[in-house]
Design a protein around this motif. Structure first.
Motif, PDB file in Angstrom:
ATOM      1  N   THR A  85       8.285 -59.136   0.741  1.00 49.71           N
ATOM      2  CA  THR A  85       8.151 -59.146  -0.671  1.00 49.71           C
ATOM      3  C   THR A  85       6.620 -59.607  -0.923  1.00 49.71           C
ATOM      4  N   GLY A  86       6.253 -58.742  -2.061  1.00 50.13           N
ATOM      5  CA  GLY A  86       4.900 -59.248  -2.647  1.00 50.13           C
ATOM      6  C   GLY A  86       3.763 -58.443  -2.030  1.00 50.13           C
ATOM      7  N   ASN A  87       3.936 -57.560  -1.104  1.00 50.67           N
ATOM      8  CA  ASN A  87       2.749 -56.692  -0.578  1.00 50.67           C
ATOM      9  C   ASN A  87       2.799 -55.178  -1.134  1.00 50.67           C
ATOM     10  N   ALA A  88       1.985 -55.054  -2.224  1.00 46.97           N
ATOM     11  CA  ALA A  88       2.125 -53.640  -2.881  1.00 46.97           C
ATOM     12  C   ALA A  88       1.881 -52.555  -1.791  1.00 46.97           C
ATOM     13  N   GLN A  89       0.827 -52.608  -0.938  1.00 46.40           N
ATOM     14  CA  GLN A  89       0.392 -51.828  -0.092  1.00 46.40           C
ATOM     15  C   GLN A  89       1.475 -51.353   1.047  1.00 46.40           C
ATOM     16  N   ARG A  90       2.177 -52.408   1.416  1.00 50.56           N
ATOM     17  CA  ARG A  90       3.307 -52.084   2.404  1.00 50.56           C
ATOM     18  C   ARG A  90       4.529 -51.501   1.586  1.00 50.56           C
ATOM     19  N   GLU A  91       4.812 -51.892   0.429  1.00 48.70           N
ATOM     20  CA  GLU A  91       5.825 -51.356  -0.481  1.00 48.70           C
ATOM     21  C   GLU A  91       5.463 -49.784  -0.571  1.00 48.70           C
ATOM     22  N   ALA A  92       4.513 -49.231  -0.606  1.00 45.48           N
ATOM     23  CA  ALA A  92       3.982 -47.895  -1.049  1.00 45.48           C
ATOM     24  C   ALA A  92       4.283 -47.071   0.135  1.00 45.48           C
ATOM     25  N   ALA A  93       3.918 -47.707   1.321  1.00 39.98           N
ATOM     26  CA  ALA A  93       3.867 -47.066   2.454  1.00 39.98           C
ATOM     27  C   ALA A  93       5.342 -46.808   2.693  1.00 39.98           C
ATOM     28  N   ALA A  94       6.309 -47.941   2.605  1.00 39.43           N
ATOM     29  CA  ALA A  94       7.719 -47.781   2.827  1.00 39.43           C
ATOM     30  C   ALA A  94       8.436 -46.607   1.820  1.00 39.43           C
ATOM     31  N   LEU A  95       7.977 -46.558   0.525  1.00 37.35           N
ATOM     32  CA  LEU A  95       8.439 -45.690  -0.283  1.00 37.35           C
ATOM     33  C   LEU A  95       8.114 -44.290   0.071  1.00 37.35           C
ATOM     34  N   MET A  96       6.677 -44.055   0.533  1.00 35.25           N
ATOM     35  CA  MET A  96       6.237 -42.955   0.967  1.00 35.25           C
ATOM     36  C   MET A  96       7.091 -42.125   2.121  1.00 35.25           C
ATOM     37  N   ILE A  97       7.120 -43.003   3.060  1.00 37.07           N
ATOM     38  CA  ILE A  97       8.138 -42.430   4.270  1.00 37.07           C
ATOM     39  C   ILE A  97       9.598 -42.200   3.999  1.00 37.07           C
ATOM     40  N   ALA A  98      10.014 -43.188   3.105  1.00 46.18           N
ATOM     41  CA  ALA A  98      11.607 -42.823   2.838  1.00 46.18           C
ATOM     42  C   ALA A  98      11.748 -41.657   2.039  1.00 46.18           C
ATOM     43  N   GLU A  99      10.817 -41.459   1.143  1.00 47.21           N
ATOM     44  CA  GLU A  99      11.006 -40.151   0.271  1.00 47.21           C
ATOM     45  C   GLU A  99      10.646 -38.875   0.983  1.00 47.21           C
TER      46      GLU A  99
END
Lengths: 577, 343
Positions: free
Chosen positions: A423-437
Motif C-alpha cells: 500500500t502507498g507506493n504509486a509506482q508499484r501500483e501503476a506497474a501492477a495495473l499495467m501488467i494485469a491489464e
C-alpha cells in the motif's frame, strides 16, 4: 468582548512578525525518517546511519561518487594487494591507524579502540541487526546464534579474527571475502568507538568470557542507544526522537574544519509543510518523494539533484504458492477459477508476463522519463553490471506463450489470480495495473485482480508464499553484486527463497563468486548469473530507484553517491553562501 | 457527596479495566507475525520475524500476554515505543506538554467564542448574524480538520510567509539546545517556559507557531459548543420568567446576560465530555499538518506503524481523560442538582 479581541489582535500581530530563515552557519534539513538507535552495532536503517556516520567515523569511506573506490578516513591508507594491506590471497586485511585523532570526549584514538569496536559490534549482534555482513566475512556464519542459542566458540572466533599489531589492526578471514572493504565503508561493522568510554557506559567489557552477557540486547536496551562519542566532525547536541536532531561542529576534529557550525534535521512528515519550508527558506533541504518532483522543479532559489540509487524493485514470480486458505489463487486449480500453486513454474507463463510489460510507457507515463530500468537485479552502478536483452513489449508473443503454457490448458480454461503490491507506493501500483491489464487483454478468460496490502502484512505474506506475483524492492547493504544477485536469484537468497526459484548453476555461481578474489573470474561468474536471469526469467525488474535532493540554491558541497539515499547528508562537505 | 465521588472513582477502575481488555483484545486480533513485522523496517530484517515473536512472546495466549502487560504496567513499565525510540513513559512526557499547550490556549478561546457566538445567535434569532454564524458553524463542522489546516498553511505560510509550522524557530531552538542550564524546562511548553525564564522572545515565537494550530483547533470544536449554546438560549428566552421580565420592562441586555445565559449554560456542561474527545481528535490532524510532535501526532504515527505499547498506553490515557472529564461533569451536575446524588 471588544477588549479581549483587541488583546488577541495585538498578540497575533506581535507573533506574526517574520523571523529570519535558517541562520547562515546552520543547515536545516526537513525529512520524515526517524532514528531508531545511535548504537552502531544495532542500527540498520539509513536515517540512523546518517546520524551515526556524521558523529562517528569508519576506517575508510567511499571516494566521492564512487561505490567501488574508497578513501582513507581513520586508516591512513586503503589496504590493497599492491600496498600489502591485503595479503594471503585475500584472507588478511591490515589497516594502519591514523595518529593524532581524538574522540569528542578528548580520548585519543588507538589501534586498540579499532580492534575493540570491530569485535564489539559482532559480539552485540542484535536480532534483526546489520552484523550478519561482518559475521559472514569474519566468522563464516550470519549470526552469533542458532535456534535462539549462542553458537559454541563464536566469541573466541570473533576475538581471534581481529588483532592489534603496533599501530595497525589486522583482520583475519576464514576465506577471502571481496566485498569486505565495501562492508567496512558503509556498514556499521567499521564504525569506531572509544573503548574506555563504551565500557564505562555499559558496553561490552572486552572479555570473551563475558561476551554472552552483551549479546542480542532487546530493542532500546542497547547501551549506546541515545549517547554518542565519536571522532567525527560533528557531535550530537540534542536528539528529541521523531522531532529533531541537532549536530554541533566539534572543536577537536582531526581533519579539515567543516564550514557549518550546526545542522538541524527536523522531522516533518507532511509534504505541503516541507515544500513551503523549502520555498520560504526555513529549510535548506527537504526530502522530495518522486510524486512531488514536479512541484519542486521550477521553484525559485532551489536546485535539484536526481540520483539513481543502488536499489532495485521487481515483480517476483512465486513458483510454489501456498495453497492453504489462499484467496490469491482462487480455486487453486487450472479450471478457469484460479491457478495451481506451481502456475509460474512453467517458463512460458513467466515469459508471457514479461512480454506484457511495456517498459517504455512505464518510464514515460509513470516516471515522466525520470527513471532507468536495469535489465537484471545487478543495478547500474554496481560492479559487473551487464546489459542483458529484455523481453520486449509484445502482446502477440505473450499470447503465443500463454497458448503453449501448461500444454494449452491455460489458454483454454483461463485463470483467476491476484497480483499484489504494498500500500502507498504509486509506482508499484501503476506497474501492477499495467501488467494485469495487458495480460487480461490477451484472453477474456484471464482475470487478474490487483490488490494492495499494508507493508506489515505484506512482509508476512510473501514470506508465507501467499502471493503469486509480488512486487518488492531491495536497497544495497553494500555495493557488490553479491548483495543483489544472491538476494534475487539464489535459492537461499532473501527473495530467491520466497520465489521458490532454484537453479543449481545459479546457486553454485553465487557461492563461488562471493569468495573469489580474482576480479576476472568474479566478473565471469556474475555475467553468467545475469545471463541466467534472462534465460530463466524468474522475475521482472521494474525500476531502479531515483532519489531527489532538493537544496536551497545557496547550499553547495553535495556529492551524489548511489549508496547514500535521500535520508543521507554528508554535513562536513556542505557550505552556505 | 463524598460517598458519591468514591463510588464513581471505584467505577472508574472498572471502566479502565474494560477499556484495556477491549484495546488489548482488538490489537491481539493481529497475527503474531504482523505484530512482529512492526520491528521490521526493511525486507532485509524479515528473516528475524520468528525470533522476534519468540523473544516477545507474541504467540502466547491472550491472557498470558495481557497478564504480562498488566504486570509490567504495575511496575511502571509501559514498554518501548518504536516510533519515539524511547520508553513509552519517557516519550509521554516529551509529547504531552505539546498537546496540552495547544489545548490550554485553544480551550479558553473555544469557550469564549463558542458561548458568545451561541448567545448572540440565540438572542438575535433569524437575524443576519444568526444565519451567517450558523453557516460558518456548519462549514467548520463539516470541513475535515486536515483540509482546513492545510488551507490555513497554504494561505498564511505559503502566500504570506507568516506562521511557519513547527514549535520554535531554528534560531531559538538552537539557543535552547545550547543553553540547557540557562533555560529551564519547567513545563515542557515553550510559551509558559519562556515567561518563567524571563524570555519573552521565546514565548512570542512559540505563540507565533501556535496561531494556525490554535485557529484550526478552535474552529473544529467551537461549532458544537455554539449550537448547544444557541438552542439553550432560544429555549430560555421563550420561558415564562423571561417573558414576565420583558413585560415588566427590564433591560433586554440584563435579561439575557443575567438570567437566560446562566440557565442556558447548563446544557453546555453536558457536551463538555464531547468537547474533550473532539479536542483530542482535532489535535491529531493539527499536529500532523503543523509538524508539532504531540500526543495526537504520536498516536497517528503509532497507529500506522502498529506500535503496540504506545497504542495501549495512549488509548488508556485518552480513556482516562474521557472518563475523568465525565466524572467531573457528573459531580458538577450532582452539585447543581442534588436529586442526582440520590440515584
Amino acid at each position: 468582548m471588544k477588549r479581549i479581541i483587541s488583546v488577541l489582535a495585538c498578540v497575533l500581530l506581535m507573533a506574526s512578525v517574520a523571523v529570519a530563515a535558517s541562520p547562515k552557519d546552520t543547515f536545516v534539513f526537513e525529512s520524515y525518517g526517524t532514528v531508531r538507535t545511535l548504537d552502531p552495532a544495532c542500527a540498520y536503517d539509513v536515517v540512523s546511519h546518517q546520524r551515526i556516520m556524521n558523529i562517528y567515523e569508519s576506517l575508510i569511506f567511499f571516494d566521492g561518487s564512487a561505490t567501488d573506490k574508497f578513501g582513507p578516513v581513520l586508516a591512513t591508507e586503503v589496504p590493497s594487494a599492491e600496498n600489502g594491506g591485503i595479503r594471503d590471497d585475500g584472507k588478511t586485511y591490515e589497516f594502519k591507524i591514523r595518529k593524532g585523532v581524538k574522540f569528542h570526549n578528548g580520548n585519543e584514538l588507538t589501534a586498540e579502540d579499532v580492534a575493540y569496536s570491530i569485535k564489539r559490534h559482532m559480539v552485540v549482534d542484535q536480532e534483526g541487526g546489520p552484523m550478519w555482513m561482518m559475521l559472514e566475512a569474519v566468522a563464516g556464519v550470519s549470526s552469533t546464534r542458532k535456534d535462539g542459542k549462542i553458537i559454541d566458540g563464536i566469541f573466541e572466533k570473533i576475538d581471534k579474527s581481529v588483532e592489534v599489531k603496533g599501530d595497525s589492526v589486522i583482520i583475519h578471514l576464514p576465506r577471502p571475502f571481496p566485498p569486505l572493504l565495501a562492508v567496512l565503508a558503509y556498514s556499521y561493522g567499521g564504525v569506531i568507538l572509544d573503548k574506555e568510554w563504551t565500557i564505562a557506559n555499559g558496553g561490552w567489557d572486552g572479555t570473551v568470557k563475558n561476551a554472552a552477557n552483551f549479546n542480542g540486547p532487546a530493542f532500546g536496551a542497547e547501551p549506546l542507544q541515545k549517547i554518542a562519542n565519536g571522532t567525527g566532525p560533528y557531535k550530537m547536541l540534542k536528539w528529541t526522537p521523531s522531532n529533531e536532531f541537532i549536530f554541533q561542529r566539534t572543536d577537536n576534529y582531526w581533519g579539515e574544519k567543516p564550514e557549518l557550525k550546526t545542522a538541524i534535521i527536523r522531522y516533518n512528515k507532511e509534504w505541503s509543510s516541507r515544500k513551503l519550508a523549502l520555498q520560504n527558506g526555513d529549510a535548506d533541504r527537504v526530502t522530495v518523494d518522486a510524486q512531488y518532483l514536479s512541484e519542486v522543479q521550477d521553484m525559485d532559489n532551489v536546485k535539484l539533484f536526481s540520483v539513481p540509487q543502488l536499489s532495485v524493485t521487481g515483480a517476483m514470480f512465486c513458483q510454489k504458492i501456498n495453497p492453504e486458505a489462499n484467496p490469491n489463487i482462487g480455486s487453486g486449480k487450472l479450471d478457469g477459477e484460479g491457478i495451481p500453486p506451481n502456475f509460474f513454474a512453467d517458463i512460458n507463463v513467466r515469459k508471457a508476463f514479461l512480454h506484457a510489460f511495456d517498459r517504455q510507457m512505464y518510464i514515460e507515463d509513470v516516471w515522466n522519463g525520470n527513471v532507468t530500468i536495469p535489465t537484471t537485479p545487478n543495478a547500474k552502478g554496481l560492479p559487473y553490471s551487464k546489459e542483458e536483452p529484455v523481453y520486449e513489449y509484445d502482446l502477440e508473443k505473450a499470447a503465443e506463450l500463454m497458448k503453449k503454457a501448461w500444454g494449452g490448458k491455460v489458454w483454454d480454461k483461463g485463470f483467476k489470480m491476484v497480483l499484489t503490491h504494498n500500500t502507498g507506493n504509486a509506482q508499484r501500483e501503476a506497474a501492477a495495473l499495467m501488467i494485469a491489464e495487458n495480460i487480461m487483454s490477451l484472453n477474456p478468460k484471464f482475470q487478474i485482480e490487483v490488490r494492495n496490502v499494508d507493508w506489515k502484512d505484506y512482509t508476512v505474506g510473501y514470506r508465507k508464499f501467499m502471493y503469486p506475483l509480488f512486487i518488492i524492492g531491495w536497497g544495497a547493504d553494500f555495493p557488490d553484486p553479491d548483495n543483489f544477485l544472491t538476494t534475487f536469484m539464489a535459492s537461499t537468497g532473501p527473495y530467491g527463497k520466497f520465489m521458490a526459484y532454484k537453479n543449481d548453476e545459479v546457486d553454485k555461481l553465487a557461492k563461488y563468486a562471493r569468495f573469489e578474489i580474482d576480479p576476472d573470474k568474479r566478473r565471469d561468474a556474475y555475467y553468467r548469473m545475469q545471463d541466467l536471469w534472462f534465460e530463466d526469467a524468474p522475475g521482472l525488474i521494474l525500476y531502479q530507484k531515483v532519489d531527489h535532493f532538493a537544496y536551497r540554491s545557496n547550499v553547495d558541497g553535495f556529492i551524489p553517491n548511489p549508496m547514500l539515499d535521500h535520508e543521507w547528508e554528508n554535513l562536513k562537505l556542505l557550505k552556505k553562501n | 457527596m463524598t460517598a458519591y465521588i468514591i463510588r464513581r472513582l471505584f467505577f472508574l477502575v472498572f471502566v479502565l479495566f474494560g477499556v484495556s481488555i477491549l484495546i488489548f483484545g482488538l490489537l491481539s486480533t493481529f497475527s503474531p507475525e504482523r505484530r512482529a513485522a512492526a520491528y521490521v523496517t526493511s525486507p532485509k530484517q524479515a528473516e528475524n520475524i520468528p525470533l522476534i515473536i519468540q523473544e516477545y512472546g507474541l504467540d502466547k495466549p491472550f491472557y498470558v500476554q495481557y497478564g504480562k502487560w498488566v504486570q509490567q504496567v504495575a511496575k511502571g513499565n509501559l514498554g518501548w515505543s518504536l516510533v519515539a525510540a524511547r520508553p513509552v513513559a519517557q516519550a509521554f512526557w516529551t509529547y504531552f506538554p505539546t498537546t496540552l499547550e495547544l489545548n490550554l490556549l485553544a480551550s479558553p478561546l473555544v469557550i469564549i467564542v463558542g458561548i458568545w457566538l451561541g448567545t448572540m445567535s440565540g438572542v438575535h434569532r433569524d437575524s443576519f448574524f444568526d444565519h451567517s454564524t450558523r453557516i460558518a458553524a456548519i462549514v467548520g463542522w463539516s470541513l475535515p480538520t486536515f483540509l482546513f489546516a492545510l488551507i490555513l498553511l497554504m494561505v498564511f505560510y505559503g502566500y504570506l510567509g507568516m506562521f511557519s509550522p513547527g514549535i520554535l524557530s531554528s534560531k531559538l531552538s538552537l539557543w535552547v539546545a545550547n543553553h540547557p542550564d540557562e533555560f529551564v524546562r519547567y513545563t515542557g511548553m515553550y510559551t509558559f517556559d519562556g515567561l518563567l525564564n524571563g524570555r519573552l522572545d521565546i514565548t512570542l515565537n512559540a505563540l507565533r507557531h501556535l496561531v494556525l494550530p490554535v485557529i484550526t483547533q478552535v474552529i473544529v470544536v467551537v461549532a458544537l459548543l455554539m449550537r448547544v449554546m444557541r438552542s439553550g438560549m432560544i429555549e430560555e428566552m421563550n420561558k415564562d420568567y423571561i417573558i414576565t421580565a420583558k413585560a415588566k420592562g427590564a433591560d433586554f441586555k440584563t435579561i439575557y446576560k443575567k438570567h437566560a445565559k446562566k440557565n442556558a449554560l447548563i446544557p453546555v456542561i453536558t457536551v463538555a465530555g464531547q468537547l474533550v474527545a473532539l479536542s483530542m481528535e482535532g489535535s491529531i490532524a493539527v499536529e500532523v499538518v503543523f509538524s508539532r510532535q504531540g500526543m495526537g501526532w504520536w498516536l497517528a504515527e503509532s497507529a500506522t506503524q502498529l506500535d503496540m505499547p504506545v497504542l495501549m498506553s495512549v488509548c488508556m490515557f485518552v480513556g482516562l481523560v474521557f472518563v475523568t472529564s465525565n466524572l467531573i461533569i457528573d459531580i458538577m451536575y450532582a452539585y447543581v442538582d442534588p436529586r442526582i446524588r440520590l440515584h
